[in-house]
Design a protein around this motif. Sequence first.
Motif, PDB file in Angstrom:
ATOM      1  N   ILE A 173      -0.485   5.561  -2.907  1.00  0.00           N
ATOM      2  CA  ILE A 173      -1.809   6.156  -2.778  1.00  0.00           C
ATOM      3  C   ILE A 173      -2.348   5.663  -1.435  1.00  0.00           C
ATOM      4  O   ILE A 173      -2.356   4.465  -1.182  1.00  0.00           O
ATOM      5  CB  ILE A 173      -2.748   5.692  -3.910  1.00  0.00           C
ATOM      6  CG1 ILE A 173      -2.234   6.167  -5.266  1.00  0.00           C
ATOM      7  CG2 ILE A 173      -4.172   6.153  -3.666  1.00  0.00           C
ATOM      8  CD1 ILE A 173      -2.316   7.647  -5.478  1.00  0.00           C
ATOM      9  N   VAL A 174      -2.763   6.577  -0.578  1.00  0.00           N
ATOM     10  CA  VAL A 174      -3.303   6.208   0.732  1.00  0.00           C
ATOM     11  C   VAL A 174      -4.779   6.570   0.742  1.00  0.00           C
ATOM     12  O   VAL A 174      -5.145   7.741   0.598  1.00  0.00           O
ATOM     13  CB  VAL A 174      -2.562   6.921   1.876  1.00  0.00           C
ATOM     14  CG1 VAL A 174      -3.085   6.445   3.221  1.00  0.00           C
ATOM     15  CG2 VAL A 174      -1.064   6.697   1.774  1.00  0.00           C
ATOM     16  N   ASP A 175      -5.618   5.547   0.898  1.00  0.00           N
ATOM     17  CA  ASP A 175      -7.067   5.723   0.889  1.00  0.00           C
ATOM     18  C   ASP A 175      -7.583   5.652   2.325  1.00  0.00           C
ATOM     19  O   ASP A 175      -7.606   4.582   2.921  1.00  0.00           O
ATOM     20  CB  ASP A 175      -7.710   4.634   0.031  1.00  0.00           C
ATOM     21  CG  ASP A 175      -9.220   4.698   0.026  1.00  0.00           C
ATOM     22  OD1 ASP A 175      -9.785   5.758   0.327  1.00  0.00           O
ATOM     23  OD2 ASP A 175      -9.855   3.658  -0.288  1.00  0.00           O
ATOM     24  N   PHE A 176      -7.958   6.804   2.886  1.00  0.00           N
ATOM     25  CA  PHE A 176      -8.585   6.840   4.204  1.00  0.00           C
ATOM     26  C   PHE A 176     -10.081   6.654   3.984  1.00  0.00           C
ATOM     27  O   PHE A 176     -10.726   7.461   3.311  1.00  0.00           O
ATOM     28  CB  PHE A 176      -8.314   8.181   4.896  1.00  0.00           C
ATOM     29  CG  PHE A 176      -6.910   8.323   5.401  1.00  0.00           C
ATOM     30  CD1 PHE A 176      -6.560   7.852   6.656  1.00  0.00           C
ATOM     31  CD2 PHE A 176      -5.939   8.914   4.618  1.00  0.00           C
ATOM     32  CE1 PHE A 176      -5.258   7.981   7.131  1.00  0.00           C
ATOM     33  CE2 PHE A 176      -4.638   9.053   5.081  1.00  0.00           C
ATOM     34  CZ  PHE A 176      -4.291   8.581   6.340  1.00  0.00           C
ATOM     35  N   HIS A 177     -10.617   5.575   4.539  1.00  0.00           N
ATOM     36  CA  HIS A 177     -12.019   5.224   4.305  1.00  0.00           C
ATOM     37  C   HIS A 177     -12.658   4.724   5.597  1.00  0.00           C
ATOM     38  O   HIS A 177     -11.989   4.614   6.625  1.00  0.00           O
ATOM     39  CB  HIS A 177     -12.119   4.130   3.235  1.00  0.00           C
ATOM     40  CG  HIS A 177     -11.579   2.821   3.700  1.00  0.00           C
ATOM     41  ND1 HIS A 177     -10.229   2.537   3.762  1.00  0.00           N
ATOM     42  CD2 HIS A 177     -12.200   1.716   4.152  1.00  0.00           C
ATOM     43  CE1 HIS A 177     -10.050   1.316   4.232  1.00  0.00           C
ATOM     44  NE2 HIS A 177     -11.231   0.796   4.481  1.00  0.00           N
ATOM     45  N   LYS A 220      -4.706   1.073   2.261  1.00  0.00           N
ATOM     46  CA  LYS A 220      -6.061   1.403   2.701  1.00  0.00           C
ATOM     47  C   LYS A 220      -6.059   1.531   4.220  1.00  0.00           C
ATOM     48  O   LYS A 220      -5.630   0.616   4.916  1.00  0.00           O
ATOM     49  CB  LYS A 220      -7.017   0.310   2.244  1.00  0.00           C
ATOM     50  CG  LYS A 220      -7.082   0.183   0.728  1.00  0.00           C
ATOM     51  CD  LYS A 220      -7.898  -0.989   0.294  1.00  0.00           C
ATOM     52  CE  LYS A 220      -9.343  -0.612   0.361  1.00  0.00           C
ATOM     53  NZ  LYS A 220     -10.231  -1.622  -0.216  1.00  0.00           N
ATOM     54  N   VAL A 221      -6.549   2.668   4.708  1.00  0.00           N
ATOM     55  CA  VAL A 221      -6.563   2.939   6.147  1.00  0.00           C
ATOM     56  C   VAL A 221      -8.006   3.165   6.579  1.00  0.00           C
ATOM     57  O   VAL A 221      -8.657   4.099   6.117  1.00  0.00           O
ATOM     58  CB  VAL A 221      -5.703   4.181   6.485  1.00  0.00           C
ATOM     59  CG1 VAL A 221      -5.722   4.446   7.985  1.00  0.00           C
ATOM     60  CG2 VAL A 221      -4.284   4.032   5.973  1.00  0.00           C
ATOM     61  N   ASP A 222      -8.495   2.313   7.474  1.00  0.00           N
ATOM     62  CA  ASP A 222      -9.831   2.462   8.040  1.00  0.00           C
ATOM     63  C   ASP A 222      -9.744   3.474   9.178  1.00  0.00           C
ATOM     64  O   ASP A 222      -9.047   3.238  10.168  1.00  0.00           O
ATOM     65  CB  ASP A 222     -10.345   1.120   8.540  1.00  0.00           C
ATOM     66  CG  ASP A 222     -11.804   1.154   8.952  1.00  0.00           C
ATOM     67  OD1 ASP A 222     -12.309   2.240   9.301  1.00  0.00           O
ATOM     68  OD2 ASP A 222     -12.442   0.091   8.935  1.00  0.00           O
ATOM     69  N   ASP A 247      -5.637   7.605  15.053  1.00  0.00           N
ATOM     70  CA  ASP A 247      -4.406   8.378  15.217  1.00  0.00           C
ATOM     71  C   ASP A 247      -3.790   8.762  13.871  1.00  0.00           C
ATOM     72  O   ASP A 247      -3.329   9.887  13.695  1.00  0.00           O
ATOM     73  CB  ASP A 247      -3.400   7.614  16.075  1.00  0.00           C
ATOM     74  CG  ASP A 247      -3.133   6.211  15.557  1.00  0.00           C
ATOM     75  OD1 ASP A 247      -3.954   5.685  14.777  1.00  0.00           O
ATOM     76  OD2 ASP A 247      -2.104   5.618  15.938  1.00  0.00           O
ATOM     77  N   LEU A 248      -3.818   7.861  12.915  1.00  0.00           N
ATOM     78  CA  LEU A 248      -3.296   8.183  11.580  1.00  0.00           C
ATOM     79  C   LEU A 248      -4.171   9.218  10.878  1.00  0.00           C
ATOM     80  O   LEU A 248      -3.667  10.116  10.200  1.00  0.00           O
ATOM     81  CB  LEU A 248      -3.197   6.924  10.728  1.00  0.00           C
ATOM     82  CG  LEU A 248      -2.078   5.948  11.090  1.00  0.00           C
ATOM     83  CD1 LEU A 248      -2.215   4.665  10.285  1.00  0.00           C
ATOM     84  CD2 LEU A 248      -0.728   6.590  10.857  1.00  0.00           C
ATOM     85  N   ALA A 249      -5.476   9.084  11.047  1.00  0.00           N
ATOM     86  CA  ALA A 249      -6.391  10.047  10.438  1.00  0.00           C
ATOM     87  C   ALA A 249      -6.161  11.443  11.007  1.00  0.00           C
ATOM     88  O   ALA A 249      -6.148  12.437  10.267  1.00  0.00           O
ATOM     89  CB  ALA A 249      -7.838   9.612  10.652  1.00  0.00           C
TER      90      ALA A 249
END
Length: 169
Positions: free
Chosen positions: A84-88, A117-119, A125-127
């Motif tokens: 699960i990847v949470d972009f926050h 968890k990805v801020d 770049d990931l977003a």
Amino acid sequence: MAQRFTLRRIYSFYGSSLTGPMRAVPNILSQCTHTHGLLPTTSAKSVLTTVRKIHVSHTCGVTFNVQNKDDFQDRVVGSETPMIVDFHAQWCGPCKILGPRLEKMVAKQQGKVQMAKVDIDEHTDLALEYQVCAVPTVLAMKNGTVIDHFVGIKNEGELEAFLKKLIGP
């Protein structure tokens, strides 16, 4: 000095109902000196450790923060475990509500799924690569491919159904 203050507050809070090693608090307070603010006896350590125990939850093992793009590639895309990847974002109110809910649901799965968890402010770049237009955005990934996603906040029932789709029956 700080240790003496803490011990005084503990003793004044619990008063005479102290038992065991905590009954030594008044004696330790009288033995304290002003040099370096340290407690001189080894029994003071046992007094401080009996006051509060720190409990560690299981979520630490299944939830992690992505450090950079290479870390994302290694730990998320290269993972055999469903992710699960949470972009926050730190400034996002719904993200602060959804994050703990997701962590709780992932911890219930007992290692069948992990959460990254990805801020988006730190890893723009990931977003952009995963076409994140709004936060919170949550991706379900299996073997490096996106299986499902949702944008916005969900209740626990919807999160459970989302995880069941990723893990399978």
